[in-house]
Write a protein that holds these residues in place. Structure first.
Motif, PDB file in Angstrom:
ATOM      1  N   GLY A 161       6.270  73.824  40.929  1.00 48.59           N
ATOM      2  CA  GLY A 161       5.023  74.752  41.491  1.00 48.59           C
ATOM      3  C   GLY A 161       4.780  76.043  40.693  1.00 48.59           C
ATOM      4  O   GLY A 161       5.595  76.243  39.683  1.00 48.59           O
ATOM      5  N   ASP A 162       4.113  76.746  41.423  1.00 52.04           N
ATOM      6  CA  ASP A 162       3.586  78.250  40.879  1.00 52.04           C
ATOM      7  C   ASP A 162       4.084  79.249  41.898  1.00 52.04           C
ATOM      8  O   ASP A 162       3.445  80.218  41.803  1.00 52.04           O
ATOM      9  N   ASP A 163       4.993  78.767  42.714  1.00 55.34           N
ATOM     10  CA  ASP A 163       5.353  79.759  43.740  1.00 55.34           C
ATOM     11  C   ASP A 163       6.612  80.835  43.313  1.00 55.34           C
ATOM     12  O   ASP A 163       7.384  80.387  42.437  1.00 55.34           O
ATOM     13  N   ILE A 164       6.315  82.096  43.629  1.00 59.07           N
ATOM     14  CA  ILE A 164       7.343  83.254  42.672  1.00 59.07           C
ATOM     15  C   ILE A 164       8.326  83.266  43.609  1.00 59.07           C
ATOM     16  O   ILE A 164       8.253  83.519  44.889  1.00 59.07           O
ATOM     17  N   ASN A 165       9.683  83.499  42.952  1.00 55.75           N
ATOM     18  CA  ASN A 165      10.870  83.823  43.788  1.00 55.75           C
ATOM     19  C   ASN A 165      10.625  85.326  43.698  1.00 55.75           C
ATOM     20  O   ASN A 165      11.217  85.897  42.875  1.00 55.75           O
ATOM     21  N   TYR A 166      10.432  85.861  44.815  1.00 58.54           N
ATOM     22  CA  TYR A 166      10.037  87.172  44.942  1.00 58.54           C
ATOM     23  C   TYR A 166      11.334  87.915  45.045  1.00 58.54           C
ATOM     24  O   TYR A 166      11.634  89.233  44.551  1.00 58.54           O
ATOM     25  N   ASP A 167      12.429  87.436  45.534  1.00 53.92           N
ATOM     26  CA  ASP A 167      13.710  88.026  45.270  1.00 53.92           C
ATOM     27  C   ASP A 167      14.098  88.570  44.043  1.00 53.92           C
ATOM     28  O   ASP A 167      14.415  89.685  43.775  1.00 53.92           O
ATOM     29  N   ASP A 168      13.942  87.360  43.209  1.00 55.64           N
ATOM     30  CA  ASP A 168      14.593  87.511  41.865  1.00 55.64           C
ATOM     31  C   ASP A 168      13.280  88.635  41.251  1.00 55.64           C
ATOM     32  O   ASP A 168      13.857  89.512  40.359  1.00 55.64           O
ATOM     33  N   PHE A 169      12.238  88.441  41.451  1.00 58.37           N
ATOM     34  CA  PHE A 169      11.058  89.166  40.755  1.00 58.37           C
ATOM     35  C   PHE A 169      11.356  90.648  41.137  1.00 58.37           C
ATOM     36  O   PHE A 169      11.375  91.428  40.321  1.00 58.37           O
ATOM     37  N   LEU A 170      11.451  90.758  42.282  1.00 58.34           N
ATOM     38  CA  LEU A 170      11.682  92.392  42.769  1.00 58.34           C
ATOM     39  C   LEU A 170      12.973  93.034  42.094  1.00 58.34           C
ATOM     40  O   LEU A 170      13.056  94.211  41.824  1.00 58.34           O
ATOM     41  N   LYS A 171      13.992  92.117  42.025  1.00 59.49           N
ATOM     42  CA  LYS A 171      15.404  92.671  41.448  1.00 59.49           C
ATOM     43  C   LYS A 171      14.886  92.977  39.910  1.00 59.49           C
ATOM     44  O   LYS A 171      15.322  94.223  39.424  1.00 59.49           O
ATOM     45  N   ARG A 172      14.262  92.402  39.257  1.00 55.37           N
ATOM     46  CA  ARG A 172      13.741  92.775  37.823  1.00 55.37           C
ATOM     47  C   ARG A 172      12.842  94.081  37.851  1.00 55.37           C
ATOM     48  O   ARG A 172      13.206  94.868  37.044  1.00 55.37           O
ATOM     49  N   VAL A 173      11.765  93.870  38.684  1.00 56.70           N
ATOM     50  CA  VAL A 173      10.900  95.144  38.791  1.00 56.70           C
ATOM     51  C   VAL A 173      11.900  96.379  38.998  1.00 56.70           C
ATOM     52  O   VAL A 173      11.425  97.388  38.319  1.00 56.70           O
ATOM     53  N   ALA A 209       4.330  85.745  35.308  1.00 56.43           N
ATOM     54  CA  ALA A 209       4.682  85.225  36.672  1.00 56.43           C
ATOM     55  C   ALA A 209       5.754  83.905  36.226  1.00 56.43           C
ATOM     56  O   ALA A 209       6.635  83.636  37.012  1.00 56.43           O
ATOM     57  N   SER A 210       5.250  83.207  35.431  1.00 58.60           N
ATOM     58  CA  SER A 210       6.003  81.847  35.148  1.00 58.60           C
ATOM     59  C   SER A 210       7.359  82.185  34.970  1.00 58.60           C
ATOM     60  O   SER A 210       8.268  81.174  35.319  1.00 58.60           O
ATOM     61  N   GLU A 211       8.051  83.511  34.769  1.00 51.36           N
ATOM     62  CA  GLU A 211       9.348  83.553  34.230  1.00 51.36           C
ATOM     63  C   GLU A 211      10.068  83.650  35.618  1.00 51.36           C
ATOM     64  O   GLU A 211      11.347  83.610  35.705  1.00 51.36           O
ATOM     65  N   PHE A 212       9.377  83.818  36.764  1.00 47.07           N
ATOM     66  CA  PHE A 212      10.090  83.988  37.954  1.00 47.07           C
ATOM     67  C   PHE A 212       9.468  82.848  39.033  1.00 47.07           C
ATOM     68  O   PHE A 212      10.015  82.921  40.191  1.00 47.07           O
ATOM     69  N   TYR A 213       9.216  81.714  38.531  1.00 43.59           N
ATOM     70  CA  TYR A 213       8.687  80.710  39.480  1.00 43.59           C
ATOM     71  C   TYR A 213      10.108  79.937  40.052  1.00 43.59           C
ATOM     72  O   TYR A 213      11.053  79.911  39.183  1.00 43.59           O
ATOM     73  N   PHE A 214       9.899  79.524  41.083  1.00 41.32           N
ATOM     74  CA  PHE A 214      11.096  78.747  41.777  1.00 41.32           C
ATOM     75  C   PHE A 214      11.213  77.359  40.870  1.00 41.32           C
ATOM     76  O   PHE A 214      10.310  76.854  40.274  1.00 41.32           O
ATOM     77  N   HIS A 215      12.544  76.717  40.562  1.00 44.57           N
ATOM     78  CA  HIS A 215      12.709  75.755  39.891  1.00 44.57           C
ATOM     79  C   HIS A 215      13.501  74.542  40.690  1.00 44.57           C
ATOM     80  O   HIS A 215      14.375  75.090  41.544  1.00 44.57           O
ATOM     81  N   PRO A 216      13.016  73.304  40.563  1.00 44.37           N
ATOM     82  CA  PRO A 216      13.747  72.288  41.285  1.00 44.37           C
ATOM     83  C   PRO A 216      15.007  72.200  41.054  1.00 44.37           C
ATOM     84  O   PRO A 216      15.479  72.374  39.891  1.00 44.37           O
TER      85      PRO A 216
END
Length: 457
Positions: free
Chosen positions: A162-174, A188-195
């Motif tokens: 999907g294109d849902d973002i893992n905001y926990d990981d994203f916020l750490k990076r920001v 954003a694709s760098e922070f998508y959840f992955h199966p």
């Protein structure tokens, strides 16, 4: 003396004025460069627009995080997110002055954009506000990421990226980038959840192979020629479970299945409605004849069959057997009928009466009675002695013996001169059914081990 033309004079004046203007411009640019002011256009230091500012003015603006924003590219669309209200930073004037010194004179001269990362001395981030700013700006996902799985019918459903973002990981990076003065630009694709589970994973493929075997199997229990009880693939698959990544088959239902077989097919000790030759229908209770499933051994065999994951036809294991699997009784059409009241025996083979004769049964008391019930012949013996003088008080030779209930059996009684009537009431046997010798021989040839013997009052 050479006189200049009017046109030449004009050109010289324009050239002189241009030189003066250029000199003034270069002076202003040089003044900004050599003095304490940033270029007039597109100058970003530490994420803050400081164009035309002095170093001290830039420090104030940067400490206030003025214009601080981050840029997120999602599906080809750039989203600019103001985050000044979420971040408090402290920059040192010397840092900013050094950043200015690193700007080329040509940036001043040609107004080229300047973007310079700068590590703040300290940072205080309101994570809740920062997260809210990001989440409310970036569009909702079109598709949610999901793992591969097996549906209720055990079909393997592939994973979804999907294109849902893992905001926990994203916020750490920001946060890291803000604290280290890095550029705040992201895809954003760098922070998508992955199966975490994919259909092509080795474990999932192994499970699918097992499922295919279970779906192809069935277990059929036969009860005679026309009655079957089938464990279908649907029944089997409905009891599959995935536990810790392993496919397991629950077994509780297997015990229940065998118990249902017992309830449906066990007839030992039951009361049968028997159609007699002379007295209509009789209710005959108990006896040695009857189906009795060995549940423990049957269950063991069933579980072994399930482990093999192959289609199989099998029979229950029995502790005791009936003659047939009829809907109303387990006696069938071949049997020996004994009427105590009439002191008479009939022999039927495949529904046809083959022989009948008078007999003498046991004395009707507890010790010597012939027990009513649906029994079966469990042996055929020739030329043997019955009883002992020490135990039974007799030791009698017979030519034909066909036991059907413990020590009770059909046999010849050459010592008797007559049969039938009321002889049995006082001069009856010790439980056996006494027969004329000639008739006993005929019956011996007609009957077989397992043939029902129906005794009733």
């Amino acid at each position: 003396m050479i006189r200049m033309s009017k046109k030449l004079k004009v050109l010289l004046i324009v050239a002189a004025l241009s030189l003066v203007a250029a000199f003034i411009a270069v002076f202003i640019i040089a003044n900004n460069f050599f003095m304490d002011r940033f270029p007039e256009q597109s100058t970003i230091i530490g994420g803050t627009e400081v164009s035309g500012m002095t170093v001290s003015e830039a420090v104030v603006a940067m400490n206030a995080s003025e214009g601080l924003k981050m840029t997120v590219n999602k599906d080809g669309v750039e989203h600019n997110i103001p985050i000044a209200s979420s971040v408090v930073r402290m920059f040192d004037g010397d840092q900013v002055r050094q950043a200015k010194k690193e700007i080329s004179f040509f940036n001043y001269l040609f107004h080229t954009p300047v973007e310079h990362a700068l590590h703040p001395e300290s940072v205080n981030i309101d994570e809740k506000k920062l997260r809210q700013a990001i989440e409310t700006t970036i569009p909702e996902p079109k598709y949610s990421t999901s793992d591969a799985y097996f549906d209720t019918d055990w079909n393997l459903i592939a994973e979804v990226q999907g294109d849902d973002i893992n905001y926990d990981d994203f916020l750490k990076r920001v946060k890291y980038d803000i604290e280290n003065g890095e550029e705040l630009r992201y895809d954003a694709s760098e922070f998508y959840f992955h199966p975490s589970v994919r259909a092509e994973d080795e474990d999932m493929q192994k499970i699918q192979e097992k499922v295919k075997k279970y779906k192809a199997m069935s277990i059929t229990f036969t009860f005679g020629e026309k009655r079957n009880e089938v464990i279908t693939s649907e029944m089997i698959c409905s009891n599959l479970v995935l536990k810790n990544g392993k496919l397991k088959l629950k077994t509780g239902w297997v015990d229940d299945f065998v118990r249902r077989l017992e309830k449906k097919y066990n007839t030992l000790g039951s009361t049968r409605t028997f159609k007699t030759t002379m007295d209509g229908e009789k209710q005959v209770k108990g006896g040695t004849l009857g189906w009795w499933i060995d549940s423990e051994q049957t269950l063991s065999n069933l579980k072994k069959a399930l482990k093999k994951m192959k289609a199989v036809t099998m029979k229950p294991v029995y502790k005791n057997k009936g003659a047939t699997f009829g809907k109303k009784n387990d006696i069938g059409k071949s049997y020996v009928e004994v009427s105590i009241a009439r002191q008479h025996v009939w022999v039927y083979v495949k529904g046809k009466l083959k022989l009948e004769t008078d007999c003498v049964t046991g004395v009707p008391n507890k010790e010597r009675m012939t027990h009513p019930g649906c029994h079966y012949i469990f042996a055929k013996q020739r030329d043997r002695f019955l009883g002992t003088m020490e135990v039974q008080g007799y030791h009698t030779h017979v030519d034909y013996f066909m036991p059907f209930n413990g020590g009770e059996g059909l046999h010849d009684a050459p010592w008797r001169g007559s049969f039938g009537g009321a002889i049995y009431k006082t001069g009856g046997s010790h439980g056996c059914v006494n027969l004329p010798s000639a008739k006993a021989a005929e019956i011996y040839d007609l009957v077989y081990v397992g043939m029902p013997v129906v005794v009733y009052d």
